[in-house]
Structure formats: C-alpha cells, structure tokens
Write an enzyme that holds these catalytic residues in place. Sequence first.
Site, PDB file in Angstrom:
ATOM      1  CB  CYS A 403      39.944  15.882  22.079  1.00  0.00           C
ATOM      2  SG  CYS A 403      39.435  17.494  22.609  1.00  0.00           S
ATOM      3  CG  ASP A 433      45.287  34.801  23.565  1.00  0.00           C
ATOM      4  OD1 ASP A 433      46.488  34.758  24.024  1.00  0.00           O
ATOM      5  OD2 ASP A 433      44.766  36.052  23.473  1.00  0.00           O
ATOM      6  N   GLY A 523      21.186  27.760  28.438  1.00  0.00           N
ATOM      7  CA  GLY A 523      21.662  27.030  27.227  1.00  0.00           C
ATOM      8  C   GLY A 523      20.604  26.731  26.227  1.00  0.00           C
ATOM      9  CG  HIS A 524      19.822  25.822  21.848  1.00  0.00           C
ATOM     10  ND1 HIS A 524      18.621  26.449  21.253  1.00  0.00           N
ATOM     11  CD2 HIS A 524      20.266  24.865  20.532  1.00  0.00           C
ATOM     12  CE1 HIS A 524      18.404  25.912  20.146  1.00  0.00           C
ATOM     13  NE2 HIS A 524      19.083  25.146  19.585  1.00  0.00           N
ATOM     14  CB  THR A 525      18.070  21.149  24.522  1.00  0.00           C
ATOM     15  OG1 THR A 525      16.621  21.779  24.388  1.00  0.00           O
ATOM     16  CG2 THR A 525      18.547  21.490  25.876  1.00  0.00           C
TER      17      THR A 525
END
Length: 726
Positions: A403, A433, A523-525
Amino acid sequence: MQVQIPLTRDLVLIGGGHTHALVLRMWGMKPLPGVRLTLINPTPTAAYSGMLPGLVAGHYPRSALQIDLVKLARHAGARLILGRAEGIDRESRRIRISGRAPVAYDIASIDIGITSDMPGLPGFAEHAVPAKPLDAFADRWEAFVEAVEARRAPPDVAVIGAGVAGVELALAARHRLGDHARVALIERARALSTLGSGARRALLRHLRQANVTLHEAARATEVTEDGVTLADGRLVPARFVIGTAAARAQDWLETTGLALTNGFVRIGPTLQSETDPAIFAAGDIAHMVHAPRPKAGVYAVRQAPILLHNLTVALTEKGRMRRYRPQRDYLKLISTGHRGAVADKWGLPLDGAWLWRWKDRIDRAFMRKFQDLPRMDPPALPDPVASGVAEELGRGKPLCGGCGAKVGQADLRAALADLPAPAREDVLSRPGDDAAVLAHGDGRQVITTDHVRAFVEDPWLLARITAIHAMGDVWSMGARPQAALAQIILPRMSPRLQAETLREIMAAAAETFGAEGADVVGGHTSLGAELTIGFAVTGLTEGEPIRQAGARPGDWLILTKPIGTGVILAAEMAREAPGEVVAAALASMARPQGQAARILAPVAHAMTDVTGFGLAGHLLTILQESGTAARISLAHVPILPGAEDLARAGHGSTLLPANRTVAAHMFLTEGPRADLLFDPQTAGGLLAAIPADQAETVLAALRANGTDAAVIGAVTEGDPFITVED
C-alpha cells in the site's frame, strides 16, 4: 533501450547454513541473469556456530552471531521463503515446504545443518537441549541463565559428550554462571580423543581449574528433571542438560531417494549428490565420499566458492565444474570460557588469552561479511532529464511496494470528485464506502478490488497477503466473502516458470479465500515489468452493510492489528530492517480478519480497514462521514516490533508525505511514534466504533479468538478532528 532479461531457471537453496550464506553474498555482487534464486529457511536469521561458546559465556550478545537472512536475500536479489523444507519430489522437481505450496527447482542445494539431539536416550527430548540447532539452544540457554539469576533454578549444568564442542560449552557455562555453579561433563569413552596430546592436556587442565567434573567411560542412560543417570546408577545433578555427543541429519532426507551415509547426503568432489546431479549439498549435512572429514565449519566456508562456481556451470550448461579438495587438518582454536583459548594443530600446545583475541578477530571478521554487505550503485540518471524527474524518484529512494505504492488520499479524492452519482437503482453505494454496495434480493452484495505491487519475492506469501488485504473492504462492511477474480502481472519469464509461479499464487489464493468460504473463480494474467497481484472480491450481507458513517460520541475505537508495516517494508528495501522485525510484520499481514469482523459487525456503529492512508487517514474519514471528532491515546495504539525504532532512524514509506496532509485536522506532538499514525498499512487491521457498554465484552471475545485487539480511543462530539494524547 534496456532489455528486460527473462527468468528461465530456478535455483533453490535449502537452508541458510554458512556455505549458502557465503554463496548469497557472492551472488549479490555478481548475479547470474535469468536465474530466479530462492532461499528456504525456517527462521529469518541463522546463527554462526563459531561464536556460540562466547554467547554461552556471556562475551557476545545474541545479535553478534546472527546472520540476517532477510538482508542477505535482499542483497542477493533472492526470494526468501520462511518455512521448513520437509521433502523433495525429484520426479516433478519440487520441494515440499510445511504449510504452503511446493516450490519448483531446476537446480537445488542443501545446507540445512544438523541436530545433536539424542532421541534414543530416554528423557532427552523432555529434559535436555541439543546444542544444535543453535538458535533453539541459545533461546533455552538465555532463559535458564535468567532463571538462575532470579534464583528460580540452581546453577547446575551437565553436558553429554566431552568432545571439543562439549568441553567448550562446559567451560563457557562455568564462566557464565560463576563459582557456585556445578558443571559436569559426561563422556562414554575418552574425552577429547580427536585432539593432539598437547591440546588435550591443556584443556583437561582448564577443566580442573574451573572445577568442571569430568565423567569418562560413563554412559548416560536417562535424563530426568533432576539430572542425568549413568549406567552405574549414579545421578549427575543438573537443571540444564546439553547434548553434544550426537550429529544427526533431519529425518526427511530419508524420503528423498538420495544416497545417504548415516542420514547425510553423499556427495562427490563437485559437491553434487551421488544420486542426482541436479542436487548439491554442502556443510555439515554433506558426507564427502571422496574425502570423509569430521563435521566442522571450516569445510563449509571453503566449499562456498566451489559451490557457487559449480551451480553456475549447472545453470548455464557452460564451462567445467571444479573439484573440492578439503585439507587434511586445520587449526582449531578452542575457547576456554574466560577469554582464553587453546590451539590444536601439529601437536602444538599453545594456550593463552592471545589465542582468544586471535579467534575473536577471525570470528568477527567472518560476521562482518554479512553485516557490511557491499552495495551496488544504481545506474545513474541520463543527462539531461525533464524537470522534476529526480524529485519523483525520491532522490534515490526506491518506490515502496504494497500500500506504500498507492496514490495519496487527497489526490485520489480530487480525481474522483467529478464522478457522477450512481444512476442505477440497484447500485446503493455512498461516498466513503469501503466497497461498492449492490442490491441483492433481500440482502446486499458488496464488491471491491485491490492489487499490490510486490514487496516480497515470494509469490505464495504475496498472494496470501494480497487476498487478505482485498477481503478487508468486505469484512469492514460486515459482509462474508463470496467470490474472487485474480489479476496477475508476472515479470517476463519462461513458460515453465510462468506456470510454476501461477501455481503458487493460485494455491495461496484458493486456500486463503477458501478458509473464508469464498471461491476463486478465474481472473486475468499478463506479463509486465514486475510482479503485481490483485483480486476483485464480492461479499454478501443479509442486512444493510456497515458503513464508515455512523460513529457516535461515546463510542470506543477498537483496532485489531498493530501498525507499522509501511516503515518496516521501506526499511527492508533499504536493507536496514532486522530480519526478525520483517518476519513479524509479514506474519501480521498474513493473519486474516474474518473472525474479528464477525465479532465486531453485530455491534459496530462504523467500521473500516486500515490500509494505505494510515490509521489517521482512515479514522478521519470515519469522522468526516459521521460528523464527529475523536480522541486517541498514542500509548495504547499497538505498534509492530521495531517499527518505532525504524521511524526514529528516519525511515518511511514513499506515501508517508502524502498521508501526513491529514495532520491539518489533528492535534499531536511530533515524534517517531506519532509518525506511525500516517504510516500506510498493507493488510492492516479493522478499525471499529463500538458502543462503550459493549466494548469490554467485544474486546474479550476478540482476544479469546487470538486477535491482539486494543482500545485506542473514543469518538467525541465536534467537527471532524483527531486529538492525539501522548
């Protein structure tokens, strides 16, 4: 244009022994392009055996003999896996590690050290301590010394095995514990039988002068809480029993199919296993078939350059391997407890304090190799560059991962300010939110996404932490995770390495989300400049989700994890964070918050997860959404070990300056601990506003569940503002 060299080969070092430590140091000075280097070790540090008697005698602090494997791995560009190897599948070329997915290798090397425990001696496991492994022994010894000094235990010590190691430890223990200590040596045959006659006589004289009782031709038959029972029925009184007589390999090597001698890996002159040329071994765990030698650190040290050369040949398939030819004898400097030593070589009866000083210089010089790691200068910026480039690069400071790589809160809000309000009736999101809220039958579905730029080289651990980080927004809204989609960017690598890396990532994701009842559904790679892992996560809640708005004056503020990950990760990138501090931070990040969320959700008026904007930034958002103020006690905010010291030393995340802008809405006394309020967190804890009359009950439930939660302050009336009390 600079070409990014793809990773094509996996080199895995199993164990952080002396040989591997030296290989890592040399590798960092001249890495082999295209190789992904991995070190597997159970702990973030490894102890140097040569200084153990000095530690026992009280001449050295524990830190003096610890090789910091975290710093060493960063220097070498290696991924460090803090885990215990427990097997090798040579057919699939994968190493099994306790508690995580296996790790693939093309070439592997074993340097895991040995143990001196005695499982065949009744009572040894319950009442004795093997001198090896060194870290566990050092911990037990320091605890015993503390007990003796507090008069909770008598200063009675017995050492089983009167070889060089046993004599050194007996003399060291006698020196440390003082004149009132009773120290005994137990030897089933003849003491110091491997030494020359002059050195042996000198050491026996030191034992007599130190009033160490020597029992020769005495076989130990049992260890009890009262001491060691001998074969003739005598009891040698002891409250601390040390085992040095055995040299035993770890049991899992028996399952590898490798040729072994008494459990030790049989190797030839190139340090390769007799069975499998893709596996090397060095140090005490290796049995040199071509030149058998006793277990001694001098051989491990001198194997290092040979091992590095031969690993390079195996990985490049170019050049000729070198042969390791161990010397027949070597100088032994044997400490005598009181800053003296005896030398043994060629029968010379050398004895005195000058030998201790010589040994001390040798040992300290060896440790400086790992304490003063050479730094490789980064490539210079081209000249000229556009105005502001040097400032954005942080004047040499690398961009943080996790982060710490986020955009600042103020800049993010400015970018989103003109985003239109939701037009669909089933989109129920509000400003502030943590996750988007969607209508879902009689309940609500929340959806969020997060990704993390790599801050560790271990894809399995990074995936676990990222999954926990991504679920934080779901947990903070009182929802249960439902499904996850992975978004993965891999650095350029060969198809086989791609497959192995994705296997580790998805194994960690499936395990971490599965523990919360969620499914990973795809997902995606893609390939890119560096490893980045993210997840889009959905969650379900039967009623209205918990929002950041809702905190009421009088509520207590509960935090479920300590803060400080940002400064620790920043210092680790600079090779300034102690390995044990980094390990504790990683363990905290890898701890899920699902149970804590389920305890907090039924009573929380407002809740969020503490991540990139720091504790102060996330608390201020709750106050702004709720129209309240807060008072927090800096002394009660839990801090990760070592974080405050690193902040005091000037370390900080690249996001820290942006996070500090919220200080305009705070009253606080500046200082290193206060700086941590702005420290960006990765996979941080939950921050909840709880009714005061229920806070103690909730806190007790959290702690009973294993969550080290703390009350850090209270919500008060007033405009959004944070008062920080020292």
